[in-house]
Design a protein around this motif. Structure first.
Motif, short mmCIF file in Angstrom:
data_model
loop_
_atom_site.label_atom_id
_atom_site.label_comp_id
_atom_site.label_asym_id
_atom_site.label_seq_id
_atom_site.Cartn_x
_atom_site.Cartn_y
_atom_site.Cartn_z
N PRO A 272 0.81 -1.00 0.00
CA PRO A 272 0.00 -0.05 0.02
C PRO A 272 0.65 1.33 0.05
N HIS A 273 0.29 2.27 -0.82
CA HIS A 273 1.01 3.48 -0.72
C HIS A 273 2.48 3.61 -1.44
N LEU A 274 2.72 2.30 -1.99
CA LEU A 274 4.19 2.38 -2.70
C LEU A 274 3.87 2.49 -4.35
N THR A 275 4.84 3.38 -4.98
CA THR A 275 4.76 3.53 -6.39
C THR A 275 6.03 3.02 -6.83
N VAL A 276 5.90 2.20 -8.02
CA VAL A 276 7.05 1.57 -8.52
C VAL A 276 7.45 1.87 -9.94
N ALA A 277 8.48 2.38 -10.36
CA ALA A 277 9.04 2.88 -11.43
C ALA A 277 10.29 2.26 -11.85
N ILE A 278 10.31 1.64 -13.49
CA ILE A 278 11.54 1.09 -13.69
C ILE A 278 12.52 2.05 -14.38
N ASP A 279 13.74 2.19 -13.52
CA ASP A 279 14.70 3.14 -13.94
C ASP A 279 15.61 2.74 -14.95
N LYS A 280 15.97 1.39 -14.90
CA LYS A 280 16.86 0.89 -15.94
C LYS A 280 16.62 -0.60 -16.06
N PRO A 281 15.90 -1.15 -17.52
CA PRO A 281 15.61 -2.55 -17.56
C PRO A 281 16.90 -3.30 -17.58
N PHE B 282 19.29 -4.34 -13.52
CA PHE B 282 18.21 -3.34 -13.37
C PHE B 282 18.29 -2.60 -12.13
N SER B 283 17.52 -1.48 -12.23
CA SER B 283 17.27 -0.48 -11.17
C SER B 283 15.82 0.17 -11.40
N LEU B 284 15.36 0.15 -9.92
CA LEU B 284 13.68 0.59 -9.81
C LEU B 284 13.81 1.78 -8.83
N ASN B 285 13.01 2.45 -9.19
CA ASN B 285 12.83 3.69 -8.25
C ASN B 285 11.41 3.51 -7.44
N LEU B 286 11.55 3.46 -6.16
CA LEU B 286 10.48 3.28 -5.28
C LEU B 286 10.11 4.71 -4.63
N VAL B 287 8.66 5.03 -4.65
CA VAL B 287 8.35 6.15 -3.86
C VAL B 287 7.03 5.70 -2.95
N TRP B 288 7.29 5.85 -1.69
CA TRP B 288 6.30 5.55 -0.67
C TRP B 288 5.70 6.75 0.02
N ASN B 289 4.43 6.69 0.18
CA ASN B 289 3.73 7.96 0.72
C ASN B 289 2.90 7.39 2.22
N PRO B 290 3.55 7.34 3.02
CA PRO B 290 2.99 6.87 4.21
C PRO B 290 1.66 7.38 4.65
#
Length: 522
Positions: free
Chosen positions: A480-489, A514-522
């Motif tokens: 919940p409240h976690l957004t996942v974006a692919i930075d480098k496949p 690969f690398s992923l950008n995670l953004v969490w809004n508590p």
């Protein structure tokens, strides 16, 4: 009741006035049935103030009739009864009806006793005198209907009973069947030749009448109970001989008065109660008066007003008493609350004294107590609301449990704060103030995590590598409240990037990363 009352005994030629005070009968003043007597009566009543009045009539002109009416209940039955009563006695307003049961067979009609005072002129002068003085006239009663109480108090339960009582107006003979009044007649105590009447002969006449109207069957024994002075018992016994259908019994008036509970403060009344029966009936009327026997109509309005006024007085007294009780309860609660408040203040003073003693024994403080309390509150707030990488690391760890082919290489965690710019007029060389979001005020700030990982898989299996990365990203996106974006496949297919690779045994450098950008809004 303890309320004082006027009790009036009315006979054919006079009225006798009594007072009922404190449960005792007193008085006994006589007024003749003429203009002068009524005037004296007005002065007498006016001198005693406003008291409820009860008028007991003992007249020869009292008629009794037994009729049968259809059994009708409710308002219709009452109207039928009143209509029949009006048909029977049109010339007098003083009428009474009493249902005494029902017939055993046929339609089971009601058995009704109709009674009336037919000599209106003997009653109206006294009723009008009381109305002129606006006295509360409670009711008009008759000695005949009140005599039923004598049977109960004296324990007389014979089936056919003739109660013979001596009154100031003469001898009253009342016939009761199973305790219910059926007939009554009043005869003078002295006949036309100025001689005492023969009670035995008068009883025989009454018994003959009862046989003629079929109230007393042939062969039935009539029990005649004579209430008379003890001194006259011997002379009366000589007149009353028992026969096959007649049985006489004598009860002294003094004994009957004691059984009725008659008390008197006036020796004249006590002496009168030993000679005639009306003091017993008046005492019964003063102690517990039933509803009026004969209707008074508008003549009773002053009594209704007096009773309403008395009810208001009693209600006001009860309200005042309740108010006093409520006030007393409030005062008591106030005193209790004051005592409890004083006790709490004393306890607080003791605690303050003990606190000051303890603080005096402690070494000098570095800062004030308020600052120490504020520091503790800040520390607790930082411990509970300040941002920390542990939460996002736990999410990544849960996703790695579901993706064993993923190997974690590096994590880069940071707090996403709104852009802080120097305030107007502030030197750009000075540091920008730290945001309160770093302390979790007013809430926990958004957090970002850069995840760098590699895929342990067969060489040249780029489709499998992409699928493994997508599965890992989907596991993270479920939080919940976690957004996942692919930075480098693992396989960069963009047109701006050169596609290159090597064939041969797999090396560490050749593994898909690969690398992923995670953004969490508590």
């Amino acid at each position: 009741m303890l309320i004082s009352k006027h009790l009036f005994y009315l006979s054919g030629d006079q009225l006798c006035a009594y007072l009922w005070q404190g449960g005792r009968l007193s008085g006994g003043e006589l007024f003749s049935n003429d203009h002068a007597g009524v005037e004296r009566f007005l002065d007498y009543v006016d001198s005693h103030g406003v008291l409820p009045a009860y008028l007991l009539a003992d007249l020869i002109e009292e008629d009794f009739q037994r009729v049968q009416l259809p059994h009708v209940g409710g308002a219709g039955g009452r109207k039928l009864l009143q209509r029949r009563l009006l048909q029977q006695y049109r010339e007098t307003p003083y009428r009474h009806a009493e249902v005494q049961g029902r017939e055993s067979g046929g339609r089971r009609d009601d058995i009704v006793l109709l009674a009336a005072l037919t000599n209106v002129a003997a009653v109206q002068p006294w009723v009008r005198a009381l109305e002129q003085l606006k006295m509360p006239l409670a009711g008009l009663y008759t000695t005949t209907l009140l005599s039923a109480e004598l049977l109960r108090k004296l324990g007389l339960r014979d089936e056919h009973l003739l109660l013979i009582t001596q009154h100031s107006a003469g001898w009253r003979q009342s016939y009761f069947q199973h305790g219910q009044l059926k007939f009554s007649r009043l005869t003078p105590a002295i006949d036309r030749d100025n001689r005492p009447i023969d009670i035995g002969a008068e009883t025989a006449k009454t018994q003959q009448f009862l046989n003629s109207v079929r109230l007393l069957g042939r062969g039935a024994v009539l029990h005649a109970v004579v209430l008379a002075p003890a001194a006259a018992t011997a002379a009366l016994s000589a007149q009353c001989a028992n026969g096959p259908e007649t049985a006489f019994r004598f009860i002294a008036l003094r004994a009957a008065a004691n059984a009725m509970g008659l008390r008197s403060d006036d020796s004249a009344v006590a002496e009168l109660g030993a000679r005639v029966a009306e003091p017993m009936l008046l005492a019964q009327l003063g102690r517990q008066a039933p509803a009026g026997h004969y209707a008074l109509g508008a003549m009773r309005r002053y009594y209704l007003l007096w009773r309403t006024r008395l009810t208001l007085y009693v209600a006001s007294a009860a309200l005042g008493l309740c108010s006093l009780v409520w006030l007393g309860a409030n005062l008591w609660q106030t005193q209790t609350a004051d005592a409890a408040s004083a006790r709490l203040l004393a306890e607080a003073g003791q605690y303050d004294q003990r606190y000051r003693a303890v603080m005096a024994a402690m070494p000098p403080r570095v800062t004030s107590t308020a600052n120490m309390r504020a520091a503790v509150n800040v520390e607790r707030m930082l411990a509970t609301q300040a941002p920390s990488p542990l939460d996002m690391v736990a999410m990544v760890s849960a996703a790695l449990e579901q993706s064993p082919q993923i190997r974690l290489l590096q994590l880069d965690w940071k707090v996403s704060l709104p852009g802080a710019v120097p305030a107007a007029g502030q030197d750009e060389t000075q540091a920008v103030p730290i945001s309160s979001l770093l302390a979790g005020i007013p809430g926990r700030p958004p957090q970002a995590l850069l995840v760098e990982a590699e895929i342990v898989a067969d060489q040249d299996d780029y489709r499998g590598a992409v699928d493994s990365m997508n599965h890992f990203a989907q596991q993270l996106a479920r939080q919940p409240h976690l957004t996942v974006a692919i930075d480098k496949p693992p396989l960069d297919t963009r047109s701006s990037v050169k596609l290159s690779g090597k064939a041969g045994p797999a090396t560490v450098e050749a593994r898909a990363k690969f690398s992923l950008n995670l953004v969490w809004n508590p």
